[in-house]
Design a protein around this motif. Structure first.
Motif, PDB file in Angstrom:
ATOM      1  N   LYS A   7       0.813  -1.221   0.000  1.00 42.57           N
ATOM      2  CA  LYS A   7       0.000   0.000   0.000  1.00 42.57           C
ATOM      3  C   LYS A   7       0.842   1.263   0.000  1.00 42.57           C
ATOM      4  O   LYS A   7       0.404   2.300  -0.490  1.00 42.57           O
ATOM      5  CB  LYS A   7      -0.940   0.006   1.202  1.00 42.57           C
ATOM      6  CG  LYS A   7      -2.079  -0.974   1.086  1.00 42.57           C
ATOM      7  CD  LYS A   7      -2.974  -0.902   2.286  1.00 42.57           C
ATOM      8  CE  LYS A   7      -3.954   0.212   2.087  1.00 42.57           C
ATOM      9  NZ  LYS A   7      -5.086   0.184   3.021  1.00 42.57           N
ATOM     10  N   ASP A   8       2.059   1.183   0.550  1.00 39.20           N
ATOM     11  CA  ASP A   8       2.919   2.366   0.615  1.00 39.20           C
ATOM     12  C   ASP A   8       3.331   2.861  -0.770  1.00 39.20           C
ATOM     13  O   ASP A   8       3.616   4.027  -0.952  1.00 39.20           O
ATOM     14  CB  ASP A   8       4.171   2.087   1.446  1.00 39.20           C
ATOM     15  CG  ASP A   8       3.848   1.856   2.913  1.00 39.20           C
ATOM     16  OD1 ASP A   8       2.809   2.371   3.389  1.00 39.20           O
ATOM     17  OD2 ASP A   8       4.619   1.158   3.586  1.00 39.20           O
ATOM     18  N   CYS A  11      -0.326   4.376  -5.933  1.00 33.73           N
ATOM     19  CA  CYS A  11      -0.592   5.765  -6.328  1.00 33.73           C
ATOM     20  C   CYS A  11      -2.085   6.036  -6.489  1.00 33.73           C
ATOM     21  O   CYS A  11      -2.489   7.148  -6.805  1.00 33.73           O
ATOM     22  CB  CYS A  11       0.152   6.098  -7.614  1.00 33.73           C
ATOM     23  SG  CYS A  11      -0.461   5.256  -9.071  1.00 33.73           S
ATOM     24  N   GLY A  12      -2.918   5.010  -6.305  1.00 35.65           N
ATOM     25  CA  GLY A  12      -4.354   5.196  -6.373  1.00 35.65           C
ATOM     26  C   GLY A  12      -4.927   5.290  -7.776  1.00 35.65           C
ATOM     27  O   GLY A  12      -5.994   5.859  -7.964  1.00 35.65           O
ATOM     28  N   GLN A  26     -10.747   0.338  -3.495  1.00 32.11           N
ATOM     29  CA  GLN A  26      -9.948   1.511  -3.181  1.00 32.11           C
ATOM     30  C   GLN A  26     -10.437   2.170  -1.905  1.00 32.11           C
ATOM     31  O   GLN A  26     -11.642   2.232  -1.657  1.00 32.11           O
ATOM     32  CB  GLN A  26     -10.020   2.542  -4.309  1.00 32.11           C
ATOM     33  CG  GLN A  26      -9.173   2.188  -5.494  1.00 32.11           C
ATOM     34  CD  GLN A  26      -9.252   3.263  -6.553  1.00 32.11           C
ATOM     35  OE1 GLN A  26     -10.229   3.322  -7.263  1.00 32.11           O
ATOM     36  NE2 GLN A  26      -8.218   4.089  -6.648  1.00 32.11           N
ATOM     37  N   ASN A  27      -9.490   2.673  -1.135  1.00 31.33           N
ATOM     38  CA  ASN A  27      -9.777   3.423   0.075  1.00 31.33           C
ATOM     39  C   ASN A  27     -10.458   4.730  -0.317  1.00 31.33           C
ATOM     40  O   ASN A  27      -9.980   5.454  -1.191  1.00 31.33           O
ATOM     41  CB  ASN A  27      -8.461   3.691   0.811  1.00 31.33           C
ATOM     42  CG  ASN A  27      -8.646   4.420   2.107  1.00 31.33           C
ATOM     43  OD1 ASN A  27      -9.254   5.477   2.164  1.00 31.33           O
ATOM     44  ND2 ASN A  27      -8.096   3.851   3.164  1.00 31.33           N
ATOM     45  N   GLU A  29     -10.662   7.457   1.290  1.00 28.40           N
ATOM     46  CA  GLU A  29      -9.942   8.655   1.712  1.00 28.40           C
ATOM     47  C   GLU A  29      -8.770   9.012   0.807  1.00 28.40           C
ATOM     48  O   GLU A  29      -8.607  10.159   0.425  1.00 28.40           O
ATOM     49  CB  GLU A  29      -9.451   8.488   3.149  1.00 28.40           C
ATOM     50  CG  GLU A  29     -10.585   8.439   4.150  1.00 28.40           C
ATOM     51  CD  GLU A  29     -10.090   8.230   5.556  1.00 28.40           C
ATOM     52  OE1 GLU A  29      -8.905   8.482   5.831  1.00 28.40           O
ATOM     53  OE2 GLU A  29     -10.908   7.817   6.395  1.00 28.40           O
ATOM     54  N   ASP A  30      -7.945   8.027   0.480  1.00 31.41           N
ATOM     55  CA  ASP A  30      -6.736   8.344  -0.290  1.00 31.41           C
ATOM     56  C   ASP A  30      -6.624   7.589  -1.614  1.00 31.41           C
ATOM     57  O   ASP A  30      -5.670   7.782  -2.356  1.00 31.41           O
ATOM     58  CB  ASP A  30      -5.477   8.122   0.546  1.00 31.41           C
ATOM     59  CG  ASP A  30      -5.295   6.682   0.996  1.00 31.41           C
ATOM     60  OD1 ASP A  30      -6.063   5.799   0.560  1.00 31.41           O
ATOM     61  OD2 ASP A  30      -4.368   6.433   1.790  1.00 31.41           O
ATOM     62  N   THR A  32      -5.938   4.518  -2.185  1.00 30.14           N
ATOM     63  CA  THR A  32      -5.012   3.386  -2.236  1.00 30.14           C
ATOM     64  C   THR A  32      -5.772   2.061  -2.247  1.00 30.14           C
ATOM     65  O   THR A  32      -6.923   1.972  -1.833  1.00 30.14           O
ATOM     66  CB  THR A  32      -4.030   3.400  -1.043  1.00 30.14           C
ATOM     67  OG1 THR A  32      -4.774   3.412   0.173  1.00 30.14           O
ATOM     68  CG2 THR A  32      -3.098   4.603  -1.112  1.00 30.14           C
TER      69      THR A  32
END
Length: 77
Positions: A7-8, A11-12, A26-27, A29-30, A32
């Motif tokens: 996850k780090d 780039c989404g 996908q999250n 919020e960000d 990811t």
């Protein structure tokens, strides 16, 4: 097949979700990646491989599931 994600590095982009929505999400919020199924069934494996190939940051890692049989139907036992 077993899937691991980093996850780090994500780039989404969301390509994985478009290709294999039963396995990736996908999250909110960000953006990811969220792994929904680390050991998908045979019907999802081609899509997962494509998602890994298309991932712009190569965050999807596919490994062989522990205990999986590598023999083909034509191999001697």
């Amino acid at each position: 097949m077993r899937i691991e994600i980093d996850k780090d590095l994500c780039c989404g982009a969301g390509t994985c979700v478009l290709i294999a929505p039963e396995v990736f999400d996908q999250n909110d919020e960000d953006g990811t990646v969220i792994l929904l199924d680390a050991t998908p069934g045979a019907e999802q494996q081609a899509a997962v491989r494509e998602a890994a190939e298309q991932c712009p940051t190569a965050v999807i890692r596919i490994t062989r599931r522990p205990g999986a049989d590598q023999r083909s139907g034509n191999s001697p036992r």
